[in-house]
Design a protein around this motif. Structure first.
Motif, PDB file in Angstrom:
ATOM      1  N   GLY A  49       3.355   9.399  -7.182  1.00 50.55           N
ATOM      2  CA  GLY A  49       2.468   8.654  -6.479  1.00 50.55           C
ATOM      3  C   GLY A  49       1.239   9.494  -6.058  1.00 50.55           C
ATOM      4  N   GLY A  50       0.377   9.199  -5.214  1.00 54.33           N
ATOM      5  CA  GLY A  50      -0.788   9.870  -4.864  1.00 54.33           C
ATOM      6  C   GLY A  50      -2.026   8.743  -4.586  1.00 54.33           C
ATOM      7  N   GLY A  51      -3.205   9.402  -4.317  1.00 51.04           N
ATOM      8  CA  GLY A  51      -4.277   8.458  -4.209  1.00 51.04           C
ATOM      9  C   GLY A  51      -4.284   7.695  -2.788  1.00 51.04           C
ATOM     10  N   HIS A  52      -4.982   6.568  -2.778  1.00 54.66           N
ATOM     11  CA  HIS A  52      -5.282   5.617  -1.517  1.00 54.66           C
ATOM     12  C   HIS A  52      -5.130   4.205  -1.715  1.00 54.66           C
ATOM     13  N   ALA A  53      -4.393   3.379  -1.027  1.00 56.19           N
ATOM     14  CA  ALA A  53      -4.616   1.821  -0.990  1.00 56.19           C
ATOM     15  C   ALA A  53      -4.997   1.208  -0.128  1.00 56.19           C
ATOM     16  N   ILE A  54      -5.666   0.134  -0.410  1.00 61.07           N
ATOM     17  CA  ILE A  54      -6.221  -0.704   0.548  1.00 61.07           C
ATOM     18  C   ILE A  54      -5.629  -2.256   0.229  1.00 61.07           C
ATOM     19  N   GLU A  55      -5.143  -2.937   1.409  1.00 64.12           N
ATOM     20  CA  GLU A  55      -4.760  -4.326   1.273  1.00 64.12           C
ATOM     21  C   GLU A  55      -5.619  -5.248   1.978  1.00 64.12           C
ATOM     22  N   ALA A  56      -6.105  -6.393   1.577  1.00 59.93           N
ATOM     23  CA  ALA A  56      -6.640  -7.419   2.430  1.00 59.93           C
ATOM     24  C   ALA A  56      -5.764  -8.587   2.283  1.00 59.93           C
ATOM     25  N   VAL A  76       0.789  -1.302  -0.021  1.00 59.08           N
ATOM     26  CA  VAL A  76      -0.039   0.097  -0.062  1.00 59.08           C
ATOM     27  C   VAL A  76       0.738   1.280  -0.049  1.00 59.08           C
ATOM     28  N   THR A  77       2.051   1.377   0.660  1.00 64.25           N
ATOM     29  CA  THR A  77       2.869   2.437   0.690  1.00 64.25           C
ATOM     30  C   THR A  77       3.529   2.611  -0.614  1.00 64.25           C
ATOM     31  N   GLU A  78       3.809   1.409  -1.324  1.00 64.48           N
ATOM     32  CA  GLU A  78       4.207   1.403  -2.560  1.00 64.48           C
ATOM     33  C   GLU A  78       3.474   2.123  -3.641  1.00 64.48           C
ATOM     34  N   LEU A  79       2.275   1.837  -3.434  1.00 67.13           N
ATOM     35  CA  LEU A  79       1.172   2.287  -4.619  1.00 67.13           C
ATOM     36  C   LEU A  79       0.844   3.866  -4.396  1.00 67.13           C
ATOM     37  N   ALA A 126      -5.919  -2.975  -3.593  1.00 69.74           N
ATOM     38  CA  ALA A 126      -6.531  -2.036  -4.685  1.00 69.74           C
ATOM     39  C   ALA A 126      -6.138  -0.556  -4.388  1.00 69.74           C
ATOM     40  N   HIS A 127      -5.874   0.128  -5.414  1.00 73.01           N
ATOM     41  CA  HIS A 127      -5.584   1.343  -5.508  1.00 73.01           C
ATOM     42  C   HIS A 127      -6.393   2.380  -6.172  1.00 73.01           C
ATOM     43  N   GLY A 128      -6.608   3.528  -5.473  1.00 75.46           N
ATOM     44  CA  GLY A 128      -7.753   4.282  -6.214  1.00 75.46           C
ATOM     45  C   GLY A 128      -7.447   5.976  -6.082  1.00 75.46           C
ATOM     46  N   VAL A 129      -7.955   6.680  -6.656  1.00 71.12           N
ATOM     47  CA  VAL A 129      -7.969   8.228  -6.627  1.00 71.12           C
ATOM     48  C   VAL A 129      -8.189   8.683  -5.259  1.00 71.12           C
ATOM     49  N   ASP A 130      -9.144   8.058  -4.438  1.00 68.55           N
ATOM     50  CA  ASP A 130      -9.284   8.169  -2.910  1.00 68.55           C
ATOM     51  C   ASP A 130      -9.748   7.022  -2.437  1.00 68.55           C
ATOM     52  N   ARG A 131     -10.057   7.199  -1.104  1.00 60.90           N
ATOM     53  CA  ARG A 131     -10.363   5.983  -0.294  1.00 60.90           C
ATOM     54  C   ARG A 131     -11.363   5.044  -0.790  1.00 60.90           C
TER      55      ARG A 131
END
Length: 581
Positions: A295-302, A267-270, A355-360
């Protein structure tokens, strides 16, 4: 320059490190199976012609002795100095360094203090290691002795060190961490925050970057504290400084430092547009660090685990007969393919969906869709649970979950009805004759078609219109196994020839998870009361007591200390004692 890197690890992290190494033109060699034998790993690295060793995470990654052995063998160690691993790997010594560096720490007590003097609740935890092992929340003085003894046992088993710390327990705490990287020229940078509050039993399940719902001032102070701590020990390579944020007061406290690459590093990489493994390799080669510019945006890992979240998160094992990972819009780090055997000999994590997106919200919706498209059959995983958690109202609210939320609010198993209906269509399609006089379409001359009914042991389904798209499934005459919204379901067909005399609740106590029998406390002929412990089974450092279902007489004991047992294996039998008068 590093030309060949030996990866002293396995699974998805080995694959992930090798991917970056090969992109950089560096030969990658996977490790040999005895991942806890430092001498064997060094010998294998030398035999492979490696000039560097990357430990990944887990196993020997935070073992200072291993790092020294690598360096003494003339190899480049891709990580911090052994002395730093040693001092920061001990929560008690790391805490002292944090205090000297001006970093706030959680109020604590001495293990020699009288428990009646504690301001409960407190957290008893292992001074060595991490991953939630050797931790107990204690809410009163009478509970302290048993909790401390259990934490000592678990710590000794997991880390070979039973030293404990006792700290204030923050009821509504958020787990916030900072990725730091230091080079050999004295530069330390941070790559922002991560939120890891979605945990069960102190084990992370969903992580995201950056941490949401933080005041700018608090975020900056957390960044500064992480860098100050890293500088205080002349930190080199990648590491993570973990903090506990009190959601009620806004205060934050240093928890520990992980002197390795974290599971959640993607998530930090993205969000920074970097490759942390590449940064690790370049730092190990002596290069200077430059702060990231993209970089930029928001990333979430499961994290996808081999466990049953609706049965106490018990470890699962078996053959992954069919595996489908999502293919679009997300990153998947994994090493699990169809046909592989999953055992309890290693950590239960099978892979990570990121998942990586423009926002959370964009990232969250992408993650849900990706988990919907994940199917693992043959054994139970937590994929469906992750999907439900990501879709929950509490997780949707930024910063809405604290570290104990899942333990206080266990998610209910999903309704089997929709999956059962899909299973009926799968079964019907797998066996029907598509056309001709024997077509299974219910056709009758002069009357409406007969509705097709598919019977399963837990209910029947009257088939309606055929769904346009059926789920990933395996079907035969007697059962259907499928994945729906990530959750694995098995539907058995009734067997008219089956003997139904032996029903559940007949007094047989079976293994609730595949593992090893640690203790047997009864023998045939013993009288027991409901709730008495009959024995203990352990898997992946988790101990589970097997208890008598009711007052009775032990009539069979098949459990043997040290024996490996499969999920569902009968271990004890208790005959009910009926008292009259």
């Amino acid at each position: 320059m590093i030309t060949t890197v030996y990866i002293a690890n396995r699974g998805e992290i080995a694959v992930r490190i090798a991917r970056t190494a090969e992109r950089l033109g560096v030969r990658a060699v996977p490790g040999r199976p005895d991942f806890l034998d430092a001498a064997a790993q060094v010998a294998a690295a030398l035999e492979a012609g490696a000039d560097a060793v990357h430990p990944g995470y887990g196993f020997l990654s935070e073992n200072a002795g291993f790092a020294r052995a690598v360096i003494d063998a003339g190899l480049t160690w891709i990580g911090p100095a052994p002395e730093v691993i040693e001092v920061m790997g001990r929560k008690d010594r790391a805490r002292d360094i944090a205090v000297r560096a001006g970093v706030p720490v959680v109020p604590s007590y001495s293990v020699d203090d009288d428990p009646t003097s504690f301001a409960f609740p407190v957290l008893v935890k292992a001074a060595a290691g991490g991953g939630g092992k050797g931790m107990r929340v204690v809410r009163s003085a009478p509970e302290h002795a048993d909790a401390a003894a259990a934490a000592r046992r678990e710590a000794a088993s997991a880390f070979g060190d039973d030293t404990l710390l006792i700290e204030k327990y923050v009821e509504r705490g958020r787990h916030i961490e900072v990725q730091v990287v230091g080079d050999s020229h004295g530069t330390v940078i941070h790559l922002g925050t991560r939120e890891c509050s979605a945990q069960r039993r102190h084990q992370k399940v969903i992580e995201e970057a950056p941490a949401p719902a933080l005041d700018d001032d608090v975020r900056e102070r957390i960044h500064e504290a992480a860098v100050d701590l890293a500088r205080a020990v002349d930190y080199t390579n990648a590491g993570t400084v973990e903090f506990l944020l009190d959601a009620e007061t806004g205060d934050f406290y240093f928890l520990e430092m992980n002197t390795r690459l974290q599971v959640e590093h993607p998530v930090t990489e993205l969000v920074n547009g970097v490759d942390l493994v590449e940064m690790q390799l370049r730092v190990a080669e002596g290069e200077r660090l430059d702060p990231p510019t993209g970089g930029g945006g928001h990333a979430i890992e499961a994290r996808v685990y081999a466990e049953d979240p609706y049965a106490g998160f018990l470890p699962q094992a078996g053959t992954a007969t069919l595996v489908r990972w999502p293919e679009a819009d997300v990153r998947v780090d994994h090493a699990l393919e169809s046909g592989q055997v999953v055992s309890t000999s290693f950590d239960p994590m099978l892979g990570k969906v990121i998942a990586h997106g423009v926002d959370r919200e964009h990232a969250r919706r992408r993650l849900i869709a990706a988990l919907d498209g994940t199917a693992i059959l043959g054994l139970t995983t937590n994929t469906g649970f992750l999907r439900e958690l990501a879709a929950s109202e509490e997780f949707t609210e930024p910063g809405g979950i604290d570290t104990a939320w899942l333990d206080r609010n266990p998610l209910e198993p999903p309704d089997r009805g929709p999956a059962r209906e899909l299973a009926a269509h799968v079964w019907q399609r797998a066996r029907q004759v598509p056309s001709g006089p024997f077509a299974a379409d219910g056709f009758r001359i002069g009357a409406p078609a007969v509705p097709a009914v598919v019977e399963f042991e837990d209910g029947s389904v009257t088939l309606g219109p055929v769904p346009r798209e059926l789920p990933v499934a395996i079907a035969d005459e007697h059962r259907v196994e499928l994945a729906h919204h990530g959750q694995r379901y098995v539907f058995d067909r009734p067997d008219p020839a089956a003997d139904h005399a032996a029903e559940a609740g007949d007094g047989t106590v079976t293994a609730p998870m595949p593992g090893t029998v640690l203790d047997v406390r009864v023998a045939e002929g013993d009288r027991v009361a409901a709730g008495d412990v009959l024995g203990v089974v352990e898997a992946m450092k988790m101990e589970l007591a097997l208890k008598a279902p009711y007052d009775g007489l032990v009539t069979a004991v098949t459990a043997t200390v040290g024996r490996q047992v499969a999920l569902g294996a009968p271990l004890f039998h208790v005959e009910s004692m009926v008292h009259e008068g």
